[in-house]
Write a protein that holds these residues in place. Structure first.
Motif, PDB file in Angstrom:
ATOM      1  N   PHE A  45       0.980  -1.354   0.059  1.00 36.30           N
ATOM      2  CA  PHE A  45       0.015  -0.080   0.059  1.00 36.30           C
ATOM      3  C   PHE A  45       0.652   1.261   0.027  1.00 36.30           C
TER       4      PHE A  45
ATOM      5  N   GLU B 197      -7.733   5.885   0.682  1.00 38.91           N
ATOM      6  CA  GLU B 197      -7.813   4.630   0.067  1.00 38.91           C
ATOM      7  C   GLU B 197      -7.671   3.386   1.075  1.00 38.91           C
ATOM      8  N   LEU B 198      -7.347   3.972   2.548  1.00 39.89           N
ATOM      9  CA  LEU B 198      -7.181   3.076   3.618  1.00 39.89           C
ATOM     10  C   LEU B 198      -8.246   3.031   4.557  1.00 39.89           C
ATOM     11  N   SER B 199      -8.121   1.841   5.310  1.00 42.80           N
ATOM     12  CA  SER B 199      -9.377   1.581   6.354  1.00 42.80           C
ATOM     13  C   SER B 199      -8.707   2.371   7.599  1.00 42.80           C
TER      14      SER B 199
ATOM     15  N   GLY C 195      -7.985   1.390  10.494  1.00 46.74           N
ATOM     16  CA  GLY C 195      -6.578   0.473  11.005  1.00 46.74           C
ATOM     17  C   GLY C 195      -5.320   0.833  10.354  1.00 46.74           C
ATOM     18  N   MET C 196      -5.472   0.852   9.065  1.00 46.48           N
ATOM     19  CA  MET C 196      -4.538   0.862   8.219  1.00 46.48           C
ATOM     20  C   MET C 196      -3.709   2.523   8.169  1.00 46.48           C
TER      21      MET C 196
ATOM     22  N   ARG D  40      -1.875   2.476  11.475  1.00 45.86           N
ATOM     23  CA  ARG D  40      -0.455   1.629  11.321  1.00 45.86           C
ATOM     24  C   ARG D  40       0.543   2.534  10.683  1.00 45.86           C
TER      25      ARG D  40
ATOM     26  N   THR E 202     -10.683  -4.997  14.648  1.00 47.93           N
ATOM     27  CA  THR E 202      -9.405  -4.218  14.085  1.00 47.93           C
ATOM     28  C   THR E 202      -8.586  -3.909  15.203  1.00 47.93           C
TER      29      THR E 202
ATOM     30  N   HIS F 212      -6.731  -7.181  16.243  1.00 40.93           N
ATOM     31  CA  HIS F 212      -5.436  -7.095  15.045  1.00 40.93           C
ATOM     32  C   HIS F 212      -4.437  -6.315  15.504  1.00 40.93           C
ATOM     33  N   LEU F 213      -4.455  -5.091  15.520  1.00 39.38           N
ATOM     34  CA  LEU F 213      -3.740  -4.038  15.600  1.00 39.38           C
ATOM     35  C   LEU F 213      -2.839  -4.246  16.745  1.00 39.38           C
TER      36      LEU F 213
HETATM   37  P1  ADP Z   1      -6.980  -3.291   9.912  1.00 46.23           P
HETATM   38  O1  ADP Z   1      -7.476  -4.285  10.977  1.00 46.23           O
HETATM   39  O2  ADP Z   1      -5.493  -3.016   9.985  1.00 46.23           O
HETATM   40  O3  ADP Z   1      -7.847  -2.183  10.193  1.00 46.23           O
HETATM   41  P2  ADP Z   1      -8.683  -3.978   7.851  1.00 46.23           P
HETATM   42  O4  ADP Z   1      -9.237  -5.187   8.730  1.00 46.23           O
HETATM   43  O5  ADP Z   1      -9.404  -2.888   7.636  1.00 46.23           O
HETATM   44  O6  ADP Z   1      -7.216  -3.547   8.549  1.00 46.23           O
HETATM   45  O7  ADP Z   1      -8.270  -4.605   6.745  1.00 46.23           O
HETATM   46  C1  ADP Z   1      -7.586  -6.008   6.609  1.00 46.23           C
HETATM   47  C2  ADP Z   1      -6.811  -6.187   5.107  1.00 46.23           C
HETATM   48  O8  ADP Z   1      -7.607  -5.954   4.206  1.00 46.23           O
HETATM   49  C3  ADP Z   1      -5.791  -5.103   5.155  1.00 46.23           C
HETATM   50  O9  ADP Z   1      -4.607  -5.533   5.740  1.00 46.23           O
HETATM   51  C4  ADP Z   1      -5.592  -5.129   3.669  1.00 46.23           C
HETATM   52  O10 ADP Z   1      -4.814  -5.940   3.027  1.00 46.23           O
HETATM   53  C5  ADP Z   1      -7.168  -4.920   3.115  1.00 46.23           C
HETATM   54  N1  ADP Z   1      -7.682  -3.768   2.926  1.00 46.23           N
HETATM   55  C6  ADP Z   1      -8.469  -2.873   3.873  1.00 46.23           C
HETATM   56  N2  ADP Z   1      -8.752  -1.777   3.399  1.00 46.23           N
HETATM   57  C7  ADP Z   1      -8.491  -1.861   2.097  1.00 46.23           C
HETATM   58  C8  ADP Z   1      -8.697  -1.095   0.980  1.00 46.23           C
HETATM   59  N3  ADP Z   1      -9.355   0.463   0.977  1.00 46.23           N
HETATM   60  N4  ADP Z   1      -8.100  -1.168  -0.077  1.00 46.23           N
HETATM   61  C9  ADP Z   1      -7.439  -2.520  -0.428  1.00 46.23           C
HETATM   62  N5  ADP Z   1      -7.306  -3.298   0.667  1.00 46.23           N
HETATM   63  C10 ADP Z   1      -7.663  -3.103   1.755  1.00 46.23           C
END
Ligand code: ADP
Ligand code: ADP
Length: 223
Positions: A124, A131-133, A135-136, A139, A166, A169-170
């Motif tokens: 990413f 474009e990110l969640s 949790g991302m 991170r 989440t 997970h984190l």
């Molecule tokens: P986290 O637990 O870190 O918030 P999520 O549960 O939201 O992660 O997402 C788990 C996985 O799904 C991420 O590590 C990523 O690989 C994928 N993912 C999440 N959001 C997206 C996105 N917007 N675009 C592409 N892949 C995503």
């Protein structure tokens, strides 16, 4: 080896229209290098104030702070709402401190890429924050705080706005990163469960005025 030490820290806020607030009183604390410490306690007991003072974002009213790495080192901060620059991608956001500090060496970028991989963000790097969640994004902000050699990582409810799955997970991700970097971490949370899961030591605070009530050593095997 002591990383940080606080002696008799007190903090009083002077309010314009009401009585002063004694946010902290008589805080004594030694933090050793490589420890993972959590601070828990009810809302208003001074957790954020203490973290801000340790991080140099606020001044104590009384007492002294001693840092092993010299005076007022710049510490890595992660807040509940990570503020990422929306027009910059993940790698640029995570590496922003390198740019600001003018330490954009090949070596530092190599370390940055290792941290991004450790945080599961390697695919990413070119993504934009929108474009990110949630949790991302957190991170990315953890990697950003670790991108330069800050002696301590200060986290103020970093996962407080995330759903429980989440968050779990984190917590595991964070322990992985901590295990690799051996960074000293001070972690503020509302959650006893989270504190016990993550920490070597839990500092329990009580309110009015904010004091350290108890320091509990946690001796559980890490996942
Ligand atoms: P986290 O637990 O870190 O918030 P999520 O549960 O939201 O992660 O997402 C788990 C996985 O799904 C991420 O590590 C990523 O690989 C994928 N993912 C999440 N959001 C997206 C996105 N917007 N675009 C592409 N892949 C995503
Ligand atoms: P916690 O993080 O444990 O919820 P805080 O450190 O945010 O506690 O607050 C401790 C006390 O100090 C509370 O009573 C709060 O209302 C007060 N306080 C925090 N920041 C300020 C401020 N900038 N001005 C006045 N009072 C404040």
């Amino acid at each position: 080896e002591i990383s940080f030490s606080a002696k008799n820290i007190g903090k009083t806020y002077h309010n314009l229209l009401k009585d002063d607030t004694v946010a902290l009183s008589d805080i004594n604390l030694d933090i050793y290098k490589g420890e993972f410490i959590s601070i828990i306690g009810p809302s208003g007991c001074g957790k954020s104030t203490l973290l801000r003072i340790i991080g140099g974002l606020d001044k104590p009213t009384t007492g002294t702070l001693t840092y092993s790495g010299g005076e007022n080192p710049e510490l890595g901060f992660v807040f509940q709402d990570s503020v990422l620059l929306p027009w910059k991608n993940v790698r640029e956001n995570a590496g922003f401190p390198l740019k600001i500090k003018k330490i954009e060496t090949e070596d530092n970028y190599k370390k940055l890429d290792e941290l991004l991989e450790l945080a599961g963000l390697e695919d990413f790097k070119d993504s934009l924050p929108r474009e990110l969640s949630g949790g991302m994004k957190q991170r990315v902000s953890i990697v950003r705080a670790l991108s330069y050699d800050a002696p301590m990582l200060l986290m103020d409810e970093p996962f407080g706005a995330l759903d429980a799955i989440t968050r779990d997970h984190l917590n595991i991700e964070l322990l992985k990163i901590w295990d690799k970097t051996k960074k000293t971490v001070l972690f503020v949370t509302h959650s006893i469960e989270e504190a016990v899961f993550l920490s070597d030591k839990v500092i329990v605070m009580s309110p009015r005025p904010g004091r350290i009530k108890e320091i509990v050593n946690i001796d559980l095997p890490r996942p």
